[in-house]
Each structure stands twice: as structure tokens, then as C-alpha cells.
Design a protein around this motif. Structure first.
Motif, PDB file in Angstrom:
ATOM      1  N   VAL A  99      -5.142 -23.620   9.798  1.00  0.00           N
ATOM      2  CA  VAL A  99      -5.567 -22.969   8.775  1.00  0.00           C
ATOM      3  C   VAL A  99      -5.092 -23.524   7.383  1.00  0.00           C
ATOM      4  CG1 VAL A  99      -6.231 -20.705   7.790  1.00  0.00           C
ATOM      5  CG2 VAL A  99      -6.308 -21.205  10.351  1.00  0.00           C
ATOM      6  N   VAL A 100      -6.212 -23.899   6.659  1.00  0.00           N
ATOM      7  CA  VAL A 100      -5.942 -24.170   5.274  1.00  0.00           C
ATOM      8  C   VAL A 100      -6.246 -23.084   4.270  1.00  0.00           C
ATOM      9  CG1 VAL A 100      -6.232 -25.885   3.269  1.00  0.00           C
ATOM     10  CG2 VAL A 100      -5.677 -26.518   5.576  1.00  0.00           C
ATOM     11  N   VAL A 101      -5.324 -22.202   3.927  1.00  0.00           N
ATOM     12  CA  VAL A 101      -5.659 -21.388   2.627  1.00  0.00           C
ATOM     13  C   VAL A 101      -5.654 -21.883   1.241  1.00  0.00           C
ATOM     14  CG1 VAL A 101      -5.136 -18.762   2.051  1.00  0.00           C
ATOM     15  CG2 VAL A 101      -4.903 -19.379   4.456  1.00  0.00           C
ATOM     16  N   ALA A 102      -6.789 -21.993   0.681  1.00  0.00           N
ATOM     17  CA  ALA A 102      -6.872 -22.230  -0.545  1.00  0.00           C
ATOM     18  C   ALA A 102      -7.343 -21.403  -1.588  1.00  0.00           C
ATOM     19  CB  ALA A 102      -7.618 -23.726  -0.818  1.00  0.00           C
ATOM     20  N   THR A 103      -6.873 -20.919  -2.907  1.00  0.00           N
ATOM     21  CA  THR A 103      -7.359 -20.300  -3.940  1.00  0.00           C
ATOM     22  C   THR A 103      -8.623 -21.002  -4.461  1.00  0.00           C
ATOM     23  OG1 THR A 103      -5.664 -21.061  -5.205  1.00  0.00           O
ATOM     24  CG2 THR A 103      -5.582 -18.905  -4.268  1.00  0.00           C
ATOM     25  N   ASP A 104      -9.538 -20.265  -4.971  1.00  0.00           N
ATOM     26  CA  ASP A 104     -10.579 -20.890  -5.583  1.00  0.00           C
ATOM     27  C   ASP A 104     -10.721 -20.417  -7.045  1.00  0.00           C
ATOM     28  OD1 ASP A 104     -13.102 -22.398  -6.199  1.00  0.00           O
ATOM     29  OD2 ASP A 104     -13.790 -21.908  -4.597  1.00  0.00           O
ATOM     30  N   VAL A 105     -11.636 -20.980  -7.873  1.00  0.00           N
ATOM     31  CA  VAL A 105     -11.678 -20.296  -9.604  1.00  0.00           C
ATOM     32  C   VAL A 105     -11.708 -18.794  -9.190  1.00  0.00           C
ATOM     33  CG1 VAL A 105     -13.003 -20.394 -11.335  1.00  0.00           C
ATOM     34  CG2 VAL A 105     -12.415 -22.528 -10.248  1.00  0.00           C
ATOM     35  N   PRO A 106     -11.394 -18.094 -10.116  1.00  0.00           N
ATOM     36  CA  PRO A 106     -11.474 -16.673 -10.142  1.00  0.00           C
ATOM     37  C   PRO A 106     -13.258 -16.238 -10.152  1.00  0.00           C
ATOM     38  CG  PRO A 106      -9.798 -17.101 -11.604  1.00  0.00           C
ATOM     39  CD  PRO A 106     -10.257 -18.455 -11.372  1.00  0.00           C
ATOM     40  N   SER A 107     -13.365 -15.277  -9.576  1.00  0.00           N
ATOM     41  CA  SER A 107     -14.751 -14.796  -9.251  1.00  0.00           C
ATOM     42  C   SER A 107     -15.421 -14.494 -10.700  1.00  0.00           C
ATOM     43  CB  SER A 107     -14.956 -13.911  -8.149  1.00  0.00           C
ATOM     44  OG  SER A 107     -14.276 -12.640  -8.637  1.00  0.00           O
ATOM     45  N   ALA A 108     -14.495 -13.597 -11.603  1.00  0.00           N
ATOM     46  CA  ALA A 108     -15.026 -13.255 -12.846  1.00  0.00           C
ATOM     47  C   ALA A 108     -15.460 -14.506 -13.686  1.00  0.00           C
ATOM     48  CB  ALA A 108     -14.056 -12.482 -13.460  1.00  0.00           C
ATOM     49  N   LEU A 109     -14.840 -15.818 -13.683  1.00  0.00           N
ATOM     50  CA  LEU A 109     -15.124 -16.931 -14.271  1.00  0.00           C
ATOM     51  C   LEU A 109     -16.257 -17.646 -13.722  1.00  0.00           C
ATOM     52  CD1 LEU A 109     -11.693 -18.256 -15.184  1.00  0.00           C
ATOM     53  CD2 LEU A 109     -13.017 -16.698 -16.375  1.00  0.00           C
ATOM     54  N   ARG A 110     -16.996 -17.330 -12.760  1.00  0.00           N
ATOM     55  CA  ARG A 110     -18.105 -18.234 -11.916  1.00  0.00           C
ATOM     56  C   ARG A 110     -19.426 -17.774 -12.588  1.00  0.00           C
ATOM     57  NH1 ARG A 110     -17.169 -22.682  -9.090  1.00  0.00           N
ATOM     58  NH2 ARG A 110     -15.687 -22.371  -7.352  1.00  0.00           N
ATOM     59  N   TYR A 165     -10.861 -23.861   7.226  1.00  0.00           N
ATOM     60  CA  TYR A 165     -10.672 -23.843   5.770  1.00  0.00           C
ATOM     61  C   TYR A 165     -10.890 -22.270   5.484  1.00  0.00           C
ATOM     62  CZ  TYR A 165     -11.807 -23.729   1.010  1.00  0.00           C
ATOM     63  OH  TYR A 165     -12.001 -23.254  -0.447  1.00  0.00           O
ATOM     64  N   VAL A 166     -10.114 -21.676   4.591  1.00  0.00           N
ATOM     65  CA  VAL A 166     -10.335 -20.531   4.099  1.00  0.00           C
ATOM     66  C   VAL A 166     -10.315 -20.442   2.613  1.00  0.00           C
ATOM     67  CG1 VAL A 166      -9.739 -18.017   3.742  1.00  0.00           C
ATOM     68  CG2 VAL A 166      -9.797 -19.104   5.874  1.00  0.00           C
ATOM     69  N   GLY A 167     -11.330 -20.097   1.759  1.00  0.00           N
ATOM     70  CA  GLY A 167     -11.338 -20.195   0.091  1.00  0.00           C
ATOM     71  C   GLY A 167     -11.127 -18.817  -0.358  1.00  0.00           C
TER      72      GLY A 167
END
Length: 553
Positions: A99-110, A165-167
Motif C-alpha cells: 500500500v502506497v500512502v501519499a498525501t495530496d494537495v490540501p483540499s482547501a486549495l483545490r 494506492y491511497v491519496g
């Protein structure tokens, strides 16, 4: 927004990994994922820091291969996630539960449909992973983090296993989550609990075909090893007096002294003859990929019976005459019930011993240095050592001809054929705690992840790295020489590997060839409690299991 009380999304991540029995993971910190490091540490999960995200995913793969448990990589957004892709592809091709756990761009900036240019932002991070994973999941809220992690772990381990994958948007890690995590959602209906019911008539037909066969053969693949089918296969082989041919992924599934074990690869004419003579082949947990079948030049047997958790996977290269769909161990055990014992076990064992003698004689004649390497490894490695080989000529010799003593004692990247796998994967093997990791790599492949020497010493991992230094990409050099071409791109300037290792505080030495000095130092290094590195100046020719030397045309 930081949580003011209760539980954060990061803590939900750590809790869910604990539920999945994860006690160590591999990662590289970034500004977006630092809260995950804090949360995992508070839960007692050892997060081993590497120097490149690709190494994190390779190490998770190595850990999964050595243990059969879930391997986890924790990486940051954008380029950090993208750096894992080659290793994720290898995990997919080798069915490793990662399992690859990756952060993504903060939701508030999307903003939907717009790439605004936030740090590390890309249009669709999960889409990069879709072709290389069983699933690419994204948490929809802080409350959702635990649910997607639990789902990812279950999907990764469910046969056929593979990477997921988990984002997680970065702000979810520090945001407050609900007091109670969302319930785990059910897996799809094709769950193995549903499909593991083999028709009784099919079992009876398979027993009849095998019991009346004149020259049956058992072909065992990685699915058989992952299912723990070794004992059942060994007993069935003795009952049928049938040789057991293994793929690279199934090496060690039956013990070295088993009377039915064909200990050399099917790429040798001597073992290939067993396949050619077979009137019935029982193929367990395999898809008959090109690297094992010499790009499908091996003829389909007169009768082919398959046991596989995935019917489509079992039939995609050779069309079976009879398919038994289900867990390899359970179906093999049921198949063996009531099977009459055949004569001929003693004669088979003698023939396999003769094949072994002839193949080893061929190796000593054609490449005496390879014979020395194989003997040295066999006679000097500790009983609990796990051997990890890279995509290099020495690794090809090991993948095909090293006598693997038990399941999960060899990690070989012939799923995707990924150069640079060996050293970082051995970090995960060493961290698993099941025996000393011994990595055999070439000088070119080692340089892919040479910075992980820092990881090895910082984490005090029980690891010996053997770098076979021929100052280049030896396999590609062989291809050019064989084709009458000049050497272009294959000769390398390499560093002083001993001096480089010592600069990290790692004990290191250099020897010429695989003779007495190599054995002595390998024995000493593999009995150490610290990481170390042994450089061997040697140039090997490739073995019969490499494509330029396949005998089937």
C-alpha cells in the motif's frame, strides 16, 4: 484546520494501519505528510526513513515478499508520489501486497478542473497509479481516512494480491475526524470467499486425468507459494511420482531434499525435457509468463489442468483443458484426497539427481565463476538468510540456479524485470526481522539507490550487500558483443565503492572473484550484526535463463 479535540485524520491513518497489523513502514518526509510521521510514531509504528521515494516502495515490496504481510510506503505529494511508480509496477507484476500512502494537495486549495499551482499540485495524482495498482483510492474527508486505509489493506492482500494506492489531502491529516470511524465497506462480490468452491465433478475429472497419466508434471508458480501450498504440492507430487518445476516466484516452495523437486530452471534443456515429455501438466498459481516459457516457445502440453484463484489469469497464455478456480492450497489438498499412489518415485528421484549433476557440470564448464558464486552462497550463508538479487548477471544466475531452502528466502524482480530493485528491497527484508538480508547486485543497479547506505547504517539493519563490479551493464554489454556491435552506453565509470561505504560508517571490503577470499569475507560479513558491503571484481557471462541464451527457437 488543526483538530481542537478528539482524533485527527492522521491518527485515524495510524489506527487503521494498526488494525491491519502493520508495525513498520517505509517513507520519506515532506511538508505535506509530516503529521503522518508523528501519528505513526505515537502508535508505535516504526517508520523507516529512506533517501528516495522509489526506495520506500521497493523496501515495502521486499518486506512483503519476506513476510507475506502488508508492505507500506508513506510518501509526500506530487513528485514524491510519482517517484514510487517504477517500484509499484514491480509490485504489481510480482503480486506483492503493498500500500502506497501519499498525501495530496490540501483540499482547501483545490478548485475543480483547475491546476492552480499549489506546491506539488497535479491534475489527477491518483490517475498515475491506476494502470499499476489493483485500486487507486482517495479519502474524501478526514472521517474517510480510516475507511480507505482499511479497504486498501484488504484489497492488497486479497488474492491475487498486489499494490494499492491511497491519496490523502494533506489538510485531512490535521483536521478533526468524527469520534467513530466510518465502517469498513464490503469488498466486491468476487471475493475469494465466494469463488473458492470447486465443482466436485471437476475435481473427480482432474484426479482421473492425473492418476492415469503416464508422465505427469506439476508446475508451481508464485500464487502457490503465496497461498502456502508447498506441503500439499509436495505430498501430491510424491503420490503422483511427478516432478515439480517452479517459476522464479515459487523458488523454495518444496524443500531442497524433496524427491520430486526439479531444482534447476525449465530454461535448461535437461529440465525442459520433463515438460516436453509430459502428457498431463498440473499448473498451480501461475500465468505462464514470457520469461518462464521463453516467450511461449514451450509447447502446450497434451492436457493442461490449472489451479488458480483467477480463471482469466490461468488461461491467458495456454488454454487449459480443465480449470479448478480457487485457493491453491485448499484446491490442491482436496485434489489429493483419495488419489492412488503411483509407482516410479525412486526412478524419478534418480532422474532428477542425474539432471542436477548434468546441469551443475554444464555450469562448471561454461562459467566456472558462476559455479563458485553459487557454491559460496550455498556453503556460507546463515540458514535464516534471505537472498535478494537485482537485475544483473549474478542475479540471473541466482534467480535460476541457487538452491533456495524455503519459501520467501529469495526475492527476485522478474515480475517486471526492474533494475535497481535489489538494494532498496533488501532494506525491507532486513527490517522484517526474519533473518539477515543478503543482497547481490551489480555496480550499475546498486548506483540507483546508493544513497540508501545512509538508511542501512542509521537504522542498523542486518544487511550484507554484495556488489559484483564489472564496470558496466554486463548483460547489455554481452548483447552488443554478441551482435557484433560496438559498446555504446554500457561501460561505466564507477566510484570507489569501499571508500564510499566507509564514508557512511559501513564496514566494507573488496575481493577479486568468488574464490577463497570471497567466501571468507562473506562468512564474516553475514555473521555481523551491522550492515556491511563486499565488492567483488568479476565479469560473468549470462546463464541459460536469460533471453539471448534461450535454447528454444
Amino acid at each position: 484546520m488543526a483538530a481542537t479535540g478528539g482524533c485527527t485524520g492522521g491518527e485515524r491513518l495510524a489506527d487503521a494501519l494498526r488494525e491491519l497489523e502493520v508495525d513498520r513502514a517505509f517513507g520519506l518526509p515532506g511538508v505535506h505528510n509530516l503529521p503522518a510521521w508523528n501519528a505513526l510514531s505515537q502508535q508505535g509504528i516504526r517508520l523507516i526513513g529512506v533517501r528516495h521515494e522509489q526506495s520506500a516502495a521497493f523496501a515495502a515490496d521486499g518486506y512483503a515478499r519476506a513476510t507475506g504481510r502488508l508492505g507500506v510506503a508513506v510518501v509526500t505529494t506530487g513528485p514524491g508520489a510519482a517517484n514510487t511508480l517504477a517500484a509499484v509496477g514491480e509490485a504489481q507484476a510480482s503480486a506483492s501486497p503493498v500500500v502506497v500512502v501519499a498525501t495530496d494537495v490540501p483540499s482547501a486549495l483545490r478548485r475543480p478542473g483547475v491546476v492552480r499551482g499549489a506546491l506539488h499540485e497535479m491534475s489527477d495524482q491518483a490517475a498515475m497509479f491506476a494502470p499499476l495498482t489493483k485500486a487507486a483510492l482517495t479519502a474524501e474527508s478526514p472521517d474517510d481516512v480510516a475507511r480507505v486505509i482499511r479497504r486498501a489493506g484488504r484489497l492488497a492482500r486479497r488474492p491475487q494480491s498486489g499494490p494499492v494506492y491511497v491519496g490523502i489531502p494533506a489538510d485531512f491529516l490535521t483536521a478533526e475526524a468524527a469520534a467513530e470511524p466510518l465502517p469498513a465497506d464490503p469488498l466486491p462480490a468476487e471475493s475469494t470467499e465466494v469463488i473458492h468452491r470447486v465443482d466436485v465433478a471437476d475435481l473427480l475429472q482432474a484426479r482421473e486425468l492425473l492418476s492415469t497419466a503416464r508422465r505427469p508434471v506439476i508446475w508451481a508458480g508464485g500464487g502457490a507459494l503465496r497461498a502456502g501450498a508447498g506441503e500439499a504440492l509436495g505430498e501430491l507430487a510424491e503420490t503422483l511420482a511427478a516432478p515439480v518445476i517452479t517459476t522464479y516466484a515459487a523458488r523454495g516452495i518444496v524443500p531442497p531434499d524433496h524427491p520430486c523437486r526439479a531444482s534447476n530452471p525449465v530454461h535448461t534443456p535437461e529440465v525442459g525435457a520433463l515438460w516436453d515429455e509430459a502428457d498431463v501438466v498440473l499448473a498451480v498459481g501461475t500465468d505462464f509468463d514470457g520469461m518462464m516459457t521463453q516467450n511461449w516457445r514451450m509447447p502446450k502440453p497434451p492436457t493442461l489442468i490449472t489451479i488458480n484463484v483467477d480463471a482469466g489469469d490461468a488461461a491467458k497464455n495456454y488454454l487449459p483443458d480443465l480449470q479448478l478456480t480457487g485457493d491453491a492450497r485448499e484446491v490442491t489438498e482436496n485434489l489429493a484426497l483419495g488419489m492412488p499412489r503411483r509407482a516410479g518415485l525412486t526412478e524419478l528421484s534418480r532422474r532428477l539427481d542425474d539432471i542436477e549433476t548434468r546441469v551443475r557440470r554444464r555450469i562448471r564448464r561454461e562459467e566456472p565463476q558462476a559455479a563458485e558464486l553459487l557454491t559460496a552462497l550455498s556453503e556460507t550463508l546463515p540458514d535464516d538468510a534471505v537472498l535478494v538479487s537485482d537485475m544483473c548477471i549474478a542475479g540471473y544466475w541466482i534467480g535460476g540456479f541457487y538452491r533456495v531452502a524455503a519459501p520467501r528466502k529469495l526475492a527476485y524482480p522478474m515480475g517486471w524485470g526492474t533494475l535497481g530493485f535489489g538494494f532498496p528491497a533488501s532494506l525491507g527484508v532486513a527490517a522484517a526481522g526474519g533473518g539477515r538480508a543478503v543482497c547481490v547486485t551489480g555496480d550499475g543497479g546498486f548506483l540507483y539507490g546508493v544513497g540508501e547506505l545512509a538508511t542501512a547504517i542509521q537504522e542498523a539493519l542486518p544487511l550484507t550487500v554484495v556488489v559484483v563490479d564489472d564496470s558496466g551493464y554486463g548483460m547489455l554489454r554481452y548483447d552488443q558483443t554478441r551482435g557484433g556491435l560496438p559498446h555504446e552506453g554500457v561501460d561505466l565509470v564507477t566510484p570507489d565503492f569501499v571508500g564510499l561505504a566507509k564514508s557512511f560508517g559501513i564496514d566494507a571490503d573488496r575481493v577479486d572473484g568468488f574464490g577463497r577470499a570471497f567466501r571468507r569475507r562473506l562468512r564474516e560479513f553475514t555473521r555481523s550484526e551491522e550492515p556491511n558491503l563486499l565488492v567483488v571484481a568479476a565479469e560473468l557471462s549470462p546463464p541459460l535463463n536469460t533471453s539471448p541464451r534461450w535454447y528454444r527457437r
